[in-house]
Design a protein around this motif. Structure first.
Motif, PDB file in Angstrom:
ATOM      1  N   LEU A  95       0.820  -1.223   0.000  1.00 45.08           N
ATOM      2  CA  LEU A  95       0.000   0.000   0.000  1.00 45.08           C
ATOM      3  C   LEU A  95       0.848   1.265   0.000  1.00 45.08           C
ATOM      4  O   LEU A  95       0.324   2.365  -0.138  1.00 45.08           O
ATOM      5  CB  LEU A  95      -0.905   0.023   1.243  1.00 45.08           C
ATOM      6  CG  LEU A  95      -2.121  -0.897   1.203  1.00 45.08           C
ATOM      7  CD1 LEU A  95      -2.753  -0.998   2.587  1.00 45.08           C
ATOM      8  CD2 LEU A  95      -3.134  -0.390   0.189  1.00 45.08           C
ATOM      9  N   ASN A  96       2.139   1.079   0.188  1.00 50.42           N
ATOM     10  CA  ASN A  96       2.985   2.255   0.362  1.00 50.42           C
ATOM     11  C   ASN A  96       3.473   2.801  -0.977  1.00 50.42           C
ATOM     12  O   ASN A  96       3.915   2.043  -1.845  1.00 50.42           O
ATOM     13  CB  ASN A  96       4.181   1.881   1.248  1.00 50.42           C
ATOM     14  CG  ASN A  96       4.806   3.088   1.868  1.00 50.42           C
ATOM     15  OD1 ASN A  96       5.323   3.945   1.163  1.00 50.42           O
ATOM     16  ND2 ASN A  96       4.739   3.190   3.182  1.00 50.42           N
ATOM     17  N   TYR A 108       5.936  -2.178   6.013  1.00 51.59           N
ATOM     18  CA  TYR A 108       7.121  -2.985   5.729  1.00 51.59           C
ATOM     19  C   TYR A 108       8.167  -2.736   6.790  1.00 51.59           C
ATOM     20  O   TYR A 108       9.288  -2.346   6.531  1.00 51.59           O
ATOM     21  CB  TYR A 108       7.647  -2.735   4.312  1.00 51.59           C
ATOM     22  CG  TYR A 108       7.974  -1.306   3.961  1.00 51.59           C
ATOM     23  CD1 TYR A 108       6.978  -0.393   3.682  1.00 51.59           C
ATOM     24  CD2 TYR A 108       9.300  -0.880   3.891  1.00 51.59           C
ATOM     25  CE1 TYR A 108       7.270   0.908   3.350  1.00 51.59           C
ATOM     26  CE2 TYR A 108       9.612   0.422   3.546  1.00 51.59           C
ATOM     27  CZ  TYR A 108       8.591   1.314   3.284  1.00 51.59           C
ATOM     28  OH  TYR A 108       8.878   2.605   2.956  1.00 51.59           O
ATOM     29  N   ASP A 109       7.751  -2.941   8.038  1.00 49.46           N
ATOM     30  CA  ASP A 109       8.688  -2.918   9.164  1.00 49.46           C
ATOM     31  C   ASP A 109       8.150  -3.844  10.243  1.00 49.46           C
ATOM     32  O   ASP A 109       7.134  -4.516  10.030  1.00 49.46           O
ATOM     33  CB  ASP A 109       8.901  -1.484   9.679  1.00 49.46           C
ATOM     34  CG  ASP A 109       7.607  -0.830  10.118  1.00 49.46           C
ATOM     35  OD1 ASP A 109       6.678  -1.559  10.548  1.00 49.46           O
ATOM     36  OD2 ASP A 109       7.511   0.399  10.049  1.00 49.46           O
TER      37      ASP A 109
HETATM   38  C1  LIG Z   1       5.163   4.352   3.820  1.00 48.93           C
HETATM   39  O1  LIG Z   1       6.171   3.887   4.677  1.00 48.93           O
HETATM   40  C2  LIG Z   1       6.805   4.906   5.426  1.00 48.93           C
HETATM   41  C3  LIG Z   1       7.938   4.291   6.181  1.00 48.93           C
HETATM   42  O2  LIG Z   1       7.572   3.075   6.765  1.00 48.93           O
HETATM   43  C4  LIG Z   1       5.764   5.555   6.363  1.00 48.93           C
HETATM   44  O3  LIG Z   1       6.356   6.603   7.075  1.00 48.93           O
HETATM   45  C5  LIG Z   1       4.640   6.078   5.505  1.00 48.93           C
HETATM   46  O4  LIG Z   1       3.631   6.563   6.363  1.00 48.93           O
HETATM   47  C6  LIG Z   1       4.071   4.969   4.648  1.00 48.93           C
HETATM   48  N1  LIG Z   1       3.069   5.513   3.766  1.00 48.93           N
HETATM   49  C7  LIG Z   1       1.912   4.905   3.547  1.00 48.93           C
HETATM   50  C8  LIG Z   1       1.011   5.596   2.622  1.00 48.93           C
HETATM   51  O5  LIG Z   1       1.648   3.834   4.049  1.00 48.93           O
END
Ligand SMILES: *[C@@H]1O[C@H](CO)[C@@H](O)[C@H](O)[C@H]1NC(C)=O
Ligand SMILES: *[C@@H]1O[C@H](CO)[C@@H](O)[C@H](O)[C@H]1NC(C)=O
Ligand SMILES: *[C@@H]1O[C@H](CO)[C@@H](O)[C@H](O)[C@H]1NC(C)=O
Ligand SMILES: *[C@@H]1O[C@H](CO)[C@@H](O)[C@H](O)[C@H]1NC(C)=O
Ligand SMILES: *[C@@H]1O[C@H](CO)[C@@H](O)[C@H](O)[C@H]1NC(C)=O
Ligand SMILES: *[C@@H]1O[C@H](CO)[C@@H](O)[C@H](O)[C@H]1NC(C)=O
Length: 763
Positions: free
Chosen positions: A537-538, A572-573
């Motif tokens: 989703l990122n 993803y952590d």
């Molecule tokens: C994408 O990942 C980053 C780092 O983990 C986080 O700060 C950010 O909120 C995430 N964005 C979304 C849209 O999930």
């Protein structure tokens, strides 16, 4: 056991008796044992490199180290002021204040200063001349000053390397030359330039191949070595009348004109950096220091932590009377030969205890990188932590000190993805990243591989080995082939990661996913009925030009614990319980999940953590058969992928890509494992741990770099290239129409056939 205990005890005794911690490379553990003799006041302080030693000294975590000439210049550049030089290490037979001086010898009739060299001949000892440990900066000093090789006012840089711009300028400035040795650390570049700029090799002699001098040196004369490249360069200058210059070391000028050719001495002169001439009189050549020179090199030196430096210097004077080894087999002699050298060297105690700036800068005051002109701008290395940045900064300084071009600069960002984005946006240029990000880097960020990272063969950590894990219970009944995975639930370590990509490749190969489907989110999302693909989703992971709603790829993910208890999680952590290889194995333990695609590194640990036993797992091989038996031990044919684990990425079509490629070869030559420690100018280990921390800039398993071409001999490298063949075919042809349109007739047909086949196989 007894030996170990004895060793431990003696260390304790030594420390309590104020033992002096001496930097010794970890590659020489035997030294530490031999140092450890009765009454020894020296204790081994193992260091990965001289840079680690410098860091330890400045923190007071080590007491004494020895640094090469160029390392002393580096320390002065680095402005190390919390360490002190206790003594310089000199050649016992050369009573000279400098390790060497480089000078320009011209005919005494020379006019016009440095500009007067234009159109003349140029005789050089060679870029691979090992004798006096000249760095590229030293080797090229006259060229920079006279021909302005560091200025390219209107050169077209497109596709050119720094080396090409350099020889282009040189070939326009000098009419003929012999400048032997490799002009680039990259063999292809070297060969190309040697064939295109032959005038710069024309004085080397017949069949010299521009790798040496083959000119007639005449009779041999005692005490002057006719095979010495400096002597050969002087002979190259003398043998023709037309104007010319030899750029050589003062000590060899003295040999040449006092012993070999005394009759012609006064027909020659030194051309000084200010353009003036100094005739080589008898008087001048009898002096150990030159009337004028381009580079004066400080001797290598013993450096101590500031706080203990007076005490250490006093000790050294006792251990090594007159700065020489006491001889025999006592520990002071062992220490001398370990860090200083043999009978031909002496320690010259520096009673003023200068810091490295005071010691080296008056001789080698190198202009700061920002203020130095250059043809190719510094290549920007993207780093993702402060320690990585620190390692990069040392490397940057070492590259600048040695005069390797192009220079590098270090750009710190928060994460690998920020780096990939910034490289795409041209605010950084390159980074070495895990193969896990290879697909995203190419597809999402338009990057490509400049080099693949070669790994040590016997390190299991060194390769990405991806396998398809099934639950043994369902493996024999429900799922025996990739077709059977349709409609099941899948666990991936990361969206778009190496395991994800390896599955897509296998699915394309087996045609359970239509090869015409270039949207890998849709391909996987529609194949399974649920999945956990962390990061889907990122925006950082988003597939370029995809309009697929990736929510189904997150349906299986779970928060790590109540702290992150939200309705849906796809991070993803570690807040995502199923993130990474360990997470994907944990995911497989989830009753809902059917299959996991994971890297096998640490698989036993990951199984245990997930409460699984290897006997509960069955691997589905790439050739669409189940592994012979349960467990995770399979041969490499069974794996979905067996590829290199990292690569150096840069912008595709960057006009400076060739110069970056050649720079990486130069870095490998000077700071990689090819650099023989005894001839290495600055002992910085690019692939090794730095300041006690692993995997900075490169993983520690790296041993070198290789070409990303698919014809490479290295199998994991070839396999890695193959993983992207489908992606390449997608990007080279017209992109598929996003949305429903991309589900073309073919994929429908495949879908129907597969659905039928799946049924057939199950029932
Ligand atoms: C994408 O990942 C980053 C780092 O983990 C986080 O700060 C950010 O909120 C995430 N964005 C979304 C849209 O999930
Ligand atoms: C080195 O050069 C800089 C700038 O040219 C000058 O300010 C500085 O004093 C020099 N240092 C030494 C030790 O000569
Ligand atoms: C939840 O998990 C995170 C990441 O694994 C961890 O840092 C945190 O301490 C955990 N919190 C609790 C309450 O267990
Ligand atoms: C998470 O929240 C849901 C309701 O929002 C609750 O049913 C569930 O027990 C919570 N899980 C944990 C681990 O606290
Ligand atoms: C598939 O690969 C596995 C593992 O290498 C091997 O044992 C098996 O014989 C192969 N099966 C076929 C049908 O080629
Ligand atoms: C040398 O550099 C060129 C680019 O200039 C690159 O294509 C080639 O692979 C490099 N490596 C070798 C070993 O020549």
């Amino acid at each position: 056991m007894g030996v170990k205990l004895f060793y431990l005890l003696s260390v304790i005794v030594a420390v309590s008796a104020q033992g002096y911690r001496v930097c010794i490379p970890t590659s020489q553990p035997v030294l530490c044992q031999s140092l450890d003799k009765d009454g020894s006041q020296a204790v081994c302080e193992p260091v990965e490199s001289k840079i680690d030693c410098a860091i330890k000294l400045s923190r007071g975590d080590a007491d004494l180290g020895v640094f090469s000439e160029e390392e002393m210049v580096l320390l002065s550049q680095e402005k190390s002021s919390t360490v002190r030089v206790v003594g310089s290490v000199r050649d016992a037979f050369r009573n000279e204040p400098f390790a060497f001086e480089s000078v320009a010898v011209v005919q005494a009739t020379h006019t016009g200063g440095l500009e007067g060299l234009r159109g003349g001949r140029y005789c050089h000892p060679g870029l691979d001349e090992p004798d006096l440990r000249w760095s590229p900066r030293v080797l090229k000093t006259l060229e920079k000053v006279a021909a302005g090789t560091d200025r390219c006012p209107d050169a077209n840089m497109n596709g050119k390397t720094a080396e090409e711009l350099e020889v282009e300028t040189l070939s326009q400035f000098f009419s003929s030359a012999c400048r032997p040795g490799p002009w680039s650390a990259n063999e292809t570049v070297d060969l190309d330039l040697k064939s295109r700029y032959q005038s710069l090799c024309s004085l080397c002699g017949e069949n010299a191949g521009c790798s040496r001098y083959t000119i007639d040196m005449g009779v041999n004369i005692n005490n002057v070595n006719n095979n010495n490249r400096h002597i050969q360069a002087l002979e190259c200058l003398r043998r023709e009348e037309s104007k010319g210059v030899a750029y050589v070391a003062w000590q060899h000028v003295r040999e040449y004109f006092t012993i070999r050719n005394p009759q012609v001495t006064t027909s020659f002169a030194l051309l000084c950096p200010d353009g003036s001439l100094q005739i080589l009189t008898r008087e001048a050549v009898s002096q150990t220091t030159a009337p004028c020179s381009f580079v004066k090199q400080p001797w290598r030196a013993l450096v101590a932590a500031e706080a203990r430096s007076p005490e250490i210097q006093n000790q050294l004077k006792l251990w090594w009377p007159n700065g020489a080894s006491p001889g025999g087999n006592i520990w002071t002699a062992v220490l001398f030969s370990a860090i200083v050298g043999g009978n031909n060297v002496r320690v010259n105690f520096e009673d003023a205890l200068p810091n490295p700036i005071v010691y080296a800068s008056p001789l080698r005051n190198i202009t700061a990188q920002d203020a130095s002109p250059s043809c190719v701008p510094a290549r920007r290395w993207c780093t993702i932590s402060s320690l990585e940045h620190a390692k990069c900064t040392w490397l940057q300084l070492a590259v600048h000190t040695l005069g390797i071009e192009p220079a590098i600069s270090c750009q710190q960002r928060l994460s690998s993805f920020d780096c990939l984005r910034d490289i795409k946006d041209n605010t950084a240029d390159f980074i070495a990243t895990p193969a896990n990000y290879g697909y995203i880097a190419r597809q999402r960020y338009g990057l490509s591989s400049v080099k693949l990272v070669q790994n040590s063969r016997n390190d299991p950590r060194a390769f990405s080995r991806v396998a398809t894990l099934l639950k043994a219970t369902t493996a024999s009944s429900e799922i025996t082939r990739f077709e059977n995975l349709r409609g099941k639930k899948a666990c991936f370590p990361e969206f778009g990661g190496i395991s994800y990509l390896s599955f897509v490749r296998a699915a394309h190969e087996r045609e359970v996913i239509s090869p015409s489907e270039c949207d890998y989110a849709r391909a996987v999302g529609e194949f399974f009925t649920g999945a956990c693909a962390p990061g889907a989703l990122n925006a950082s992971h988003a597939i370029a030009s995809s309009d697929y709603d990736v929510t189904p790829l997150c349906s299986l993910c779970k928060p790590a614990n109540a702290t992150f208890n939200v309705s849906s999680i796809c991070t993803y952590d570690s807040s995502n319980k199923y993130y990474g290889n360990s997470g994907a194995v944990a995911c497989l333990a989830d009753p809902e999940a059917d299959v996991a695609f994971v890297e096998l590194e640490n698989i036993d640990v990951n199984l245990r953590a997930a409460g699984l036993d290897a006997s509960q797992i069955r691997v589905l091989c790439r050739n669409n058969t189940l592994a012979m038996s349960v467990g995770v031990t399979v041969d490499s044919n069974c794996l979905l992928a067996d590829v290199v684990d990292s690569e150096v990425l840069s912008r595709r079509n960057d006009p400076l890509l060739n110069s970056l490629n050649a720079l990486l070869d130069a870095l490998d030559l000077h700071f990689g494992y090819n650099a023989v420690t005894s001839t290495q100018l600055i002992n910085l280990a690019m692939y090794s741990p730095f300041d006690g921390v692993n995997d900075l800039l490169f993983r520690n398993t790296a041993v070198g770099l290789s070409e990303p071409s698919s014809v490479t001999a290295n199998e994991p490298a070839r396999n890695y290239n193959e993983l992207f063949q489908h992606l390449d075919s997608c990007t080279s042809s017209a992109p598929p129409v996003p949305g429903l349109g991309s589900r073309n007739f073919y994929s429908y047909v495949t879908f129907i056939i597969m659905a039928v086949m799946t049924r057939y196989v199950i029932y």
